[in-house]
Write a protein that holds these residues in place. Structure first.
Motif, PDB file in Angstrom:
ATOM      1  N   ARG A  65      29.959  32.353  49.273  1.00 28.57           N
ATOM      2  CA  ARG A  65      31.204  32.792  49.917  1.00 28.57           C
ATOM      3  C   ARG A  65      32.407  32.046  49.379  1.00 28.57           C
ATOM      4  NH1 ARG A  65      33.809  34.945  52.294  1.00 28.57           N
ATOM      5  NH2 ARG A  65      34.023  34.582  54.497  1.00 28.57           N
ATOM      6  N   ALA A  66      32.229  30.769  49.026  1.00 30.62           N
ATOM      7  CA  ALA A  66      33.366  29.978  48.560  1.00 30.62           C
ATOM      8  C   ALA A  66      32.871  28.788  47.769  1.00 30.62           C
ATOM      9  CB  ALA A  66      34.214  29.500  49.742  1.00 30.62           C
ATOM     10  N   VAL A  67      33.725  28.336  46.855  1.00 32.93           N
ATOM     11  CA  VAL A  67      33.515  27.094  46.118  1.00 32.93           C
ATOM     12  C   VAL A  67      34.688  26.181  46.424  1.00 32.93           C
ATOM     13  CG1 VAL A  67      33.374  26.037  43.829  1.00 32.93           C
ATOM     14  CG2 VAL A  67      32.167  28.184  44.295  1.00 32.93           C
ATOM     15  N   ILE A  68      34.380  24.973  46.874  1.00 38.24           N
ATOM     16  CA  ILE A  68      35.414  24.003  47.264  1.00 38.24           C
ATOM     17  C   ILE A  68      35.285  22.781  46.371  1.00 38.24           C
ATOM     18  CG2 ILE A  68      36.322  22.556  49.125  1.00 38.24           C
ATOM     19  CD1 ILE A  68      35.064  24.552  51.114  1.00 38.24           C
ATOM     20  N   LEU A 102      35.835  25.524  39.246  1.00 38.36           N
ATOM     21  CA  LEU A 102      36.718  26.470  39.938  1.00 38.36           C
ATOM     22  C   LEU A 102      36.958  27.703  39.075  1.00 38.36           C
ATOM     23  CD1 LEU A 102      39.292  23.905  41.368  1.00 38.36           C
ATOM     24  CD2 LEU A 102      37.613  25.215  42.703  1.00 38.36           C
ATOM     25  N   GLU A 103      37.082  27.494  37.757  1.00 38.03           N
ATOM     26  CA  GLU A 103      37.271  28.637  36.846  1.00 38.03           C
ATOM     27  C   GLU A 103      36.018  29.506  36.811  1.00 38.03           C
ATOM     28  OE1 GLU A 103      40.290  29.176  35.706  1.00 38.03           O
ATOM     29  OE2 GLU A 103      40.794  27.320  36.770  1.00 38.03           O
ATOM     30  N   ARG A 104      34.855  28.871  36.853  1.00 35.55           N
ATOM     31  CA  ARG A 104      33.602  29.639  36.889  1.00 35.55           C
ATOM     32  C   ARG A 104      33.563  30.529  38.134  1.00 35.55           C
ATOM     33  NH1 ARG A 104      29.625  27.224  33.409  1.00 35.55           N
ATOM     34  NH2 ARG A 104      30.093  25.079  32.792  1.00 35.55           N
ATOM     35  N   ALA A 105      33.955  29.959  39.269  1.00 36.54           N
ATOM     36  CA  ALA A 105      33.939  30.724  40.519  1.00 36.54           C
ATOM     37  C   ALA A 105      34.944  31.881  40.474  1.00 36.54           C
ATOM     38  CB  ALA A 105      34.235  29.798  41.695  1.00 36.54           C
ATOM     39  N   LYS A 106      36.142  31.594  39.979  1.00 36.93           N
ATOM     40  CA  LYS A 106      37.159  32.659  39.902  1.00 36.93           C
ATOM     41  C   LYS A 106      36.687  33.794  39.008  1.00 36.93           C
ATOM     42  CE  LYS A 106      40.995  29.451  40.664  1.00 36.93           C
ATOM     43  NZ  LYS A 106      42.055  28.649  40.000  1.00 36.93           N
ATOM     44  N   ALA A 107      36.037  33.447  37.895  1.00 33.57           N
ATOM     45  CA  ALA A 107      35.540  34.477  36.973  1.00 33.57           C
ATOM     46  C   ALA A 107      34.487  35.358  37.632  1.00 33.57           C
ATOM     47  CB  ALA A 107      34.960  33.825  35.722  1.00 33.57           C
ATOM     48  N   ALA A 108      33.799  34.804  38.622  1.00 33.53           N
ATOM     49  CA  ALA A 108      32.767  35.554  39.338  1.00 33.53           C
ATOM     50  C   ALA A 108      33.313  36.237  40.592  1.00 33.53           C
ATOM     51  CB  ALA A 108      31.613  34.635  39.708  1.00 33.53           C
ATOM     52  N   GLY A 109      34.612  36.121  40.824  1.00 31.29           N
ATOM     53  CA  GLY A 109      35.212  36.753  41.992  1.00 31.29           C
ATOM     54  C   GLY A 109      34.935  36.042  43.299  1.00 31.29           C
TER      55      GLY A 109
END
Length: 216
Positions: A35-38, A47-54
């Motif tokens: 659901r989220a990466v903090i 954080l960039e990995r998470a954003k790339a995965a939506g």
């Protein structure tokens, strides 16, 4: 398929274990959903990995708080806005307060680059070589108030080669981390894994003190 299991992942750095978790949760019928990466660092590449995965990303800078307890209280508040069933530490370089650990008792997992209980803390690969050990590996465990001391879920064991360096060992251990962490998260999401009174439980049976052992 079991009901969806919402997961929040905490990171401080590059997020290679996070990427393994993203890949696993987005492939096939996996009930775990991140659901989220903090992160506690705004420059954490994870954080960039998470954003790339939506995936939703948040930054909570520990340096903005006076003391560990104040930061952890704010972190609890932020995590709980996502109502996760599981919180996963993936290279989160903070020692957590007892209040934080108790709040997530039984739903907080960590991965450590050694065969716990050996080599808690830092510089594990160097310490293995200095000790002359013939085996090394990594461990997934439930988090308790004892640093790197919670009940073990799964360990991957690799042989130490005569020409190994800390760097070569780290590289081979990372491969195993990227296998066993998604495995443990999936077990939890499927309802197969839980924390018992003194040990981790898998499919209703207590795991041995070593956790589930995988040898390569």
């Amino acid at each position: 398929m079991p009901a969806r299991c919402d997961v929040v992942v905490l990171i401080s750095g590059s997020g290679s274990n996070l990427q393994a978790l993203i890949d696993a949760t987005q492939a096939g019928e996996n009930p775990a959903r991140i659901r989220a990466v903090i992160a506690n660092r705004a420059d954490a590449y994870g954080l960039e990995r998470a954003k790339a995965a939506g995936i939703d990303t948040q930054v909570l800078d520990h340096k903005a708080f006076v003391g560990r307890e104040a930061f952890d209280a704010a972190l609890i508040e932020l995590i709980d806005t996502f109502t996760p069933q599981l919180v996963v530490l993936a290279g989160f370089m903070r020692i957590l307060s007892p209040d934080f650990v108790r709040h997530y008792q039984g739903r907080l997992l960590n991965i450590h680059p050694s065969l716990l209980p050996k080599y808690k803390g830092l510089h594990t690969h160097q310490r293995v070589l200095e000790a002359g050990d013939n085996e090394h590996g990594c461990s997934v465990h439930f988090v308790t108030e004892e640093l790197d001391g919670g009940p073990l879920v799964v360990q991957a064991v690799i042989p130490v080669q005569s020409d190994d360096s800390p760097e070569s060992l780290a590289k081979r251990v990372h491969v195993q981390e990227h296998y066993i962490y998604p495995l443990a998260v999936r077990w939890f999401a499927e309802g197969r894994l839980r924390l018992g009174p003194h040990v981790a439980m898998l499919d209703g049976q207590p795991l041995p003190a070593t956790g589930h052992l995988i040898r390569t």
